[in-house]
Enzyme design. Sequence first.
Site, PDB file in Angstrom:
ATOM      1  N   ARG A   1      -6.864  11.222  -5.591  1.00  0.00           N
ATOM      2  CA  ARG A   1      -8.134  10.526  -5.369  1.00  0.00           C
ATOM      3  C   ARG A   1      -9.307  11.505  -5.420  1.00  0.00           C
ATOM      4  O   ARG A   1     -10.364  11.192  -5.981  1.00  0.00           O
ATOM      5  CB  ARG A   1      -8.099   9.788  -4.029  1.00  0.00           C
ATOM      6  CG  ARG A   1      -9.376   9.011  -3.766  1.00  0.00           C
ATOM      7  CD  ARG A   1      -9.181   7.956  -2.723  1.00  0.00           C
ATOM      8  NE  ARG A   1     -10.449   7.439  -2.230  1.00  0.00           N
ATOM      9  CZ  ARG A   1     -10.570   6.352  -1.488  1.00  0.00           C
ATOM     10  NH1 ARG A   1      -9.503   5.678  -1.152  1.00  0.00           N
ATOM     11  NH2 ARG A   1     -11.739   5.942  -1.068  1.00  0.00           N
TER      12      ARG A   1
ATOM     13  N   ARG B   1       0.826  -1.225   0.000  1.00  0.00           N
ATOM     14  CA  ARG B   1       0.000   0.000   0.000  1.00  0.00           C
ATOM     15  C   ARG B   1       0.855   1.267   0.000  1.00  0.00           C
ATOM     16  O   ARG B   1       0.459   2.288   0.565  1.00  0.00           O
ATOM     17  CB  ARG B   1      -0.960   0.048   1.201  1.00  0.00           C
ATOM     18  CG  ARG B   1      -2.069  -0.983   1.138  1.00  0.00           C
ATOM     19  CD  ARG B   1      -3.266  -0.555   1.996  1.00  0.00           C
ATOM     20  NE  ARG B   1      -4.037  -1.736   2.342  1.00  0.00           N
ATOM     21  CZ  ARG B   1      -4.219  -2.190   3.585  1.00  0.00           C
ATOM     22  NH1 ARG B   1      -3.712  -1.541   4.615  1.00  0.00           N
ATOM     23  NH2 ARG B   1      -4.926  -3.266   3.799  1.00  0.00           N
TER      24      ARG B   1
ATOM     25  N   TYR C   1     -14.884 -12.505   0.125  1.00  0.00           N
ATOM     26  CA  TYR C   1     -15.603 -11.261  -0.189  1.00  0.00           C
ATOM     27  C   TYR C   1     -16.854 -11.545  -1.026  1.00  0.00           C
ATOM     28  O   TYR C   1     -17.894 -10.902  -0.858  1.00  0.00           O
ATOM     29  CB  TYR C   1     -14.696 -10.293  -0.946  1.00  0.00           C
ATOM     30  CG  TYR C   1     -13.638  -9.639  -0.096  1.00  0.00           C
ATOM     31  CD1 TYR C   1     -13.925  -8.510   0.670  1.00  0.00           C
ATOM     32  CD2 TYR C   1     -12.342 -10.144  -0.052  1.00  0.00           C
ATOM     33  CE1 TYR C   1     -12.951  -7.900   1.453  1.00  0.00           C
ATOM     34  CE2 TYR C   1     -11.349  -9.531   0.727  1.00  0.00           C
ATOM     35  CZ  TYR C   1     -11.669  -8.417   1.473  1.00  0.00           C
ATOM     36  OH  TYR C   1     -10.705  -7.822   2.248  1.00  0.00           O
TER      37      TYR C   1
ATOM     38  N   ASP D   1      -6.839  -2.942  -7.061  1.00  0.00           N
ATOM     39  CA  ASP D   1      -7.465  -3.551  -5.895  1.00  0.00           C
ATOM     40  C   ASP D   1      -7.615  -5.044  -6.141  1.00  0.00           C
ATOM     41  O   ASP D   1      -7.816  -5.463  -7.283  1.00  0.00           O
ATOM     42  CB  ASP D   1      -8.848  -2.930  -5.650  1.00  0.00           C
ATOM     43  CG  ASP D   1      -9.394  -3.327  -4.286  1.00  0.00           C
ATOM     44  OD1 ASP D   1     -10.085  -4.362  -4.202  1.00  0.00           O
ATOM     45  OD2 ASP D   1      -9.099  -2.632  -3.304  1.00  0.00           O
TER      46      ASP D   1
ATOM     47  N   ARG E   1      -3.295   6.443   1.245  1.00  0.00           N
ATOM     48  CA  ARG E   1      -3.895   7.637   1.852  1.00  0.00           C
ATOM     49  C   ARG E   1      -2.977   8.370   2.828  1.00  0.00           C
ATOM     50  O   ARG E   1      -3.290   9.484   3.228  1.00  0.00           O
ATOM     51  CB  ARG E   1      -5.200   7.257   2.561  1.00  0.00           C
ATOM     52  CG  ARG E   1      -6.356   7.057   1.599  1.00  0.00           C
ATOM     53  CD  ARG E   1      -7.631   6.703   2.343  1.00  0.00           C
ATOM     54  NE  ARG E   1      -7.577   5.360   2.903  1.00  0.00           N
ATOM     55  CZ  ARG E   1      -8.398   4.914   3.833  1.00  0.00           C
ATOM     56  NH1 ARG E   1      -9.316   5.716   4.350  1.00  0.00           N
ATOM     57  NH2 ARG E   1      -8.302   3.678   4.280  1.00  0.00           N
TER      58      ARG E   1
END
Length: 354
Positions: free
Chosen positions: A40, A27, A154, A77, A31
């Site tokens: 973003r 990652r 998921y 992702d 963020r």
Amino acid sequence: MTALKNDRFLRALLKQPVDVTPVWMMRQAGRYLPEYRASRAKAGDFMSLCMNPELACEVTLQPLDRYPLDAAILFSDILTVPDAMGLGLYFETGEGPRFKKVVSSVADIEALPIPDPEKDLGYVMDAVRTIRRELNGRVPLIGFSGSPWTLATYMVEGGSSKDFRKSKAMLYENPQAMHALLDKLAQSVTSYLNGQILAGAQAVQIFDSWGGSLSAAAYQEFSLAYMRKIVDGLIREHDGRRVPVIMFTKGGGLWLESMADSGVEALGLDWTCDIGEARRRVGDKVALQGNMDPSVLYAKPDAIRAEVGRILASFGHGNGHVFNLGHGITPEVDPAHAGAFIESVHELSARYHG
């Protein structure tokens, strides 16, 4: 293709000599970086960022412009594959990923297509091509996918889960259905990763984020077996180079030996493993990637440096170590602390090489 100016990462994965231990962060485009948050915001939302090859390239390169990292990782992702199977991925603020459709029956599984990487996931392949072009040989590019078991959780739960109750109920109550789903996912992931390799990815990582939630027997049958299928089907030489494969099961420290027998070049380790002990167990077969607790990055730079030094000393002299966190960097980390981490790895590791 442009010659690589820095191949330290690929050399370490193949257990070849390097001058210092290479480092990247899961990652790393994320963020915690203000420039990522700006990109973003420009894209509008996470999936719009993923699906725009120019913006995906922009955020992939941001951490490389800030830090002396030894690899870039495709910005995407793990859930792009089930999205391409028609489940309708979306993100709820504060809740993470969700699917509009849930897989709950044999009929649902039979109806799932196996996506074509160029037709159904072309935006990912375009991002890989764009990033490779813009990197211009600075560092290698890593492609990736989620593991079949992780993707299945998921798809069956409809999003993130703490206890995987629906997935595990299917696994034990209707193992044939779970095997059918995992087999489709293994085929899909194999073709997806091969698409990334053909588009320019120079190494690939399989993220088995939730394999560690399984029992020892279930891990072998429902997670590792399908990752082995993928490894067996991957393109392993491209552009005149070996394409190394990294397998990372979070919580998989008990099963390193069987993972090391899967044919991969490297295993990712989470922070609950001692890397020196892992090297003693499987270092003759595979390189090791890891494994600092990401929370160390909340501490002051001196403490970060001390922990880097401890992990390097635990691994010891010689080749076959790629330094990384034991999982992804978290959004609240001070970017200066990430910089202290990366600089410490390069500075303190030189003594263990040559």
